[in-house]
Design a protein around this motif. Structure first.
Motif, PDB file in Angstrom:
ATOM      1  N   HIS A   1      38.723 -31.038 -40.933  1.00  0.00           N
ATOM      2  CA  HIS A   1      38.556 -31.531 -39.568  1.00  0.00           C
ATOM      3  C   HIS A   1      37.061 -31.700 -39.293  1.00  0.00           C
TER       4      HIS A   1
ATOM      5  N   CYS B   1      38.817 -35.799 -41.636  1.00  0.00           N
ATOM      6  CA  CYS B   1      39.351 -36.409 -40.417  1.00  0.00           C
ATOM      7  C   CYS B   1      38.286 -37.313 -39.800  1.00  0.00           C
TER       8      CYS B   1
ATOM      9  N   ASN C   1      40.137 -37.800 -34.655  1.00  0.00           N
ATOM     10  CA  ASN C   1      40.751 -36.565 -34.180  1.00  0.00           C
ATOM     11  C   ASN C   1      41.717 -36.864 -33.028  1.00  0.00           C
TER      12      ASN C   1
END
Ligand SMILES: [Zn+2]
Length: 327
Positions: free
Chosen positions: A12, A41, A44
């Motif tokens: 992330h 990522c 998001n």
């Protein structure tokens, strides 16, 4: 002779690593550990984009540099593949989609907006939603030196969507309103299938574009299949059989190796006859100890699954890498 387990990691928030130097260090670390694939990522659930998009709204921290370009360049040098990860059916008020189409927020069965202020599910049945979500993925496929793209939140969402438009389809296909939907027995199966078809249409749109350019498509999917058809409008089996996916990673996030193996067996059975390579997604963060991690890796090897995708980067300790090196 068992072949080496292929390895990937989810990450992330690329910009939160700090800057270009830290992003390059992240790549070198996983390349050095023998990983095959990085899944950073770049969109998001708040809908902002962590690369220099010409279509969506770029996250403020990323306006002076391009985390995806930095990562892709280093990964190319280190010969490790990259799939740019998109949280597809999630958008926030600062993102381009909801700025233009605020009415695209999905509606729950009790008539409420499906989300909090920062992030909501959007109605995947709407063409403008699918067009936008496909466009931002196509942009990365066309412009970046990456192996492919990765779908996440590729589903209708928890207990959604019952917007006026989706309710009209329910009425047309099944002759009922949301209050009459049964999840067992006499079920509105045509409507459940229609919801899956809306999600599949987005996967197909992106996959055709990607494959014409020799790029790959992967997806993180719900572990509980086929219940995800009812709960999430997500049916990965046709995606795999139609050749839309190159890699599927069911998110088998669980501390118990006993339970994890039962899900694993079902994923293998569901993907039989499919063209997607099956890598099991493991939630290292929800395990109580390393013994559980080892037992889950053993189960993956025992069932001859090709690879593992780990959730996620910052939960992996040096001892986890030493363990992984044995597989
Ligand atoms: Zn809807």
């Amino acid at each position: 002779m068992t072949s080496r387990l292929k390895k990937a990691v989810w990450l992330h928030n690329l910009p939160r690593l700090g800057g270009p130097a830290q992003v390059r260090e992240f790549v070198r670390k996983y390349a050095g550990e023998g990983f095959d694939l990085l899944i950073p990522c770049v969109k998001n659930p708040d809908g902002l984009l962590d690369y220099q998009s010409c279509i969506g709204v770029v996250r403020p921290e990323c306006r002076s540099w391009d985390p995806l370009e930095t990562l892709a360049a280093e990964a190319h040098k280190r010969r490790i593949r990259v799939h740019a990860w998109y949280c597809s059916a999630k958008e926030g008020p600062k993102g381009a989609l909801l700025k233009k189409y605020p009415g695209a927020v999905a509606i729950t069965r009790d008539g409420k907006k499906a989300g909090d202020g920062d992030s909501s599910f959007v109605c995947v049945a709407r063409p403008e939603v699918r067009r936008y979500e496909a466009a931002i993925m196509k942009e990365a496929i066309a412009r970046y030196d990456i192996a492919g793209v990765h779908f996440d939140y590729i589903r209708v969402g928890d207990n959604t969507c019952y917007c006026a438009r989706c309710r009209r389809v329910l009425r047309r296909l099944e002759g009922i309103g949301p209050d009459k939907i049964r999840m067992w027995g006499r079920m509105p199966a045509r409507w459940f299938q229609w919801r899956c078809d809306q999600v599949t249409a987005l996967v197909r749109e992106v996959a055709r574009f990607a494959h014409r350019r020799r790029k790959e498509v992967s997806a993180a999917v719900f572990s509980g299949v086929p219940d995800a058809i009812l709960n999430q409008g997500q049916d990965f089996v046709p995606w795999s059989r139609e050749g839309l996916l190159d890699l599927v990673a069911p998110m088998n996030y669980c501390n118990s190796p006993w339970l994890m193996e039962r899900y694993l067996r079902n994923h293998i059975a569901q993907n039989a006859g499919g063209l997607a390579e099956h890598w099991e997604g493991l939630g290292r963060y929800c395990m109580d100890n390393r013994g559980q991690f080892q037992a889950q890796l053993d189960a993956i090897r025992r069932h001859r699954v090709r690879g593992v995708v780990l959730f996620e980067h910052h939960h992996l300790k040096p001892a986890d890498f030493r363990l992984l090196a044995r597989y």
